[in-house]
Design an enzyme around this catalytic site. Sequence first.
Site, PDB file in Angstrom:
ATOM      1  N   ASN A 296       0.826  -1.210   0.000  1.00 39.48           N
ATOM      2  CA  ASN A 296       0.000   0.000   0.000  1.00 39.48           C
ATOM      3  C   ASN A 296       0.860   1.260   0.000  1.00 39.48           C
ATOM      4  O   ASN A 296       0.577   2.226  -0.733  1.00 39.48           O
ATOM      5  CB  ASN A 296      -0.919   0.015   1.229  1.00 39.48           C
ATOM      6  CG  ASN A 296      -2.091  -0.938   1.096  1.00 39.48           C
ATOM      7  OD1 ASN A 296      -2.548  -1.226  -0.014  1.00 39.48           O
ATOM      8  ND2 ASN A 296      -2.584  -1.435   2.213  1.00 39.48           N
TER       9      ASN A 296
ATOM     10  N   ASP B 281      -5.872  -8.082   5.949  1.00 33.70           N
ATOM     11  CA  ASP B 281      -5.038  -8.958   5.121  1.00 33.70           C
ATOM     12  C   ASP B 281      -5.181 -10.425   5.515  1.00 33.70           C
ATOM     13  O   ASP B 281      -4.319 -11.246   5.205  1.00 33.70           O
ATOM     14  CB  ASP B 281      -3.570  -8.542   5.227  1.00 33.70           C
ATOM     15  CG  ASP B 281      -3.085  -8.487   6.667  1.00 33.70           C
ATOM     16  OD1 ASP B 281      -3.857  -8.846   7.580  1.00 33.70           O
ATOM     17  OD2 ASP B 281      -1.920  -8.083   6.889  1.00 33.70           O
TER      18      ASP B 281
END
Length: 297
Positions: free
Chosen positions: A182, A217
């Site tokens: 990210n 995640d």
Amino acid sequence: MKKRIRILLVEDNLGDASIVQDLLREAEYMHELTTVARVRDCMRLIDDKLVDMILLDLSLPDSDGLQGLHRLRAHAPEIPIIILTGFSDIDTAEQAVRSGAQDYLVKGHLEGNLLHHAVKFAELRHAFRTELEELSLRDPLTGLYNRRGFRLLADQSLRVAKRNGRDSVLLLADMNDLKDINDTYGHLQGDLALRGAARAFKHALRDSDIIGRLGGDEFVALAVEANPPGISSLFARLLEQIEVENTKLEMSLPLSLSIGVAPFSPREAPSLNDLIVAADRDMYEKKREYRRRRDGG
């Protein structure tokens, strides 16, 4: 209704069962009728995928009132249920519908068209309700089951596995380095990586297995009727699919997973929570190993 609908009548009164059988003979839709006298007799038929709809009496040898409805809804929420009872009780009827019954019919007022319409519209209503519930059980990013959806289906699957004496294996996976992905490529690329991991799970596991994204995640899967010796081949398929996704993503930070494993044996029959805790411990060790390798330790 073009398909043959398989109706399970749960009724211990032979006279009432005969009346329902006669009424259904006049139906315009194709059907198969099976009759059992107890709720417990339904379970194997349901597990063997032989039931499309249930007509349920409320006074049975092994259940009384709405107990049978609650048991069947907990065991097979995907099957529509119509209540057939000798009691005309508005409060019970309302409770039955609130508990998931599609209709509530009183035997003394039963006639052919009423029963036929109840069966047809129960199937339609249940399909619509199932579609809405399915939307609430899915993770919008990956299309996998969300936490609620996974727990609902995995709990049900483990009950069946225990009853049928079948092994299963729970996998708990954490995507490595999602924060770095990210930060380096942006959250859009992070979302693509999450979708890639989801695709890898879907392609590596079977249609009968249950796969979910618990959030962030973290992914989870219940490999139904798998056993520990078969885990190595499952891992190999999953790693192969991860590599396929890496060729699509083209990132210098490759997509990878740390995966914990917890076996389910019908003899010990651990709960879903116990399996998740055990797999989480194993995943934590795998995560530590991954970080040591990554950091050259």
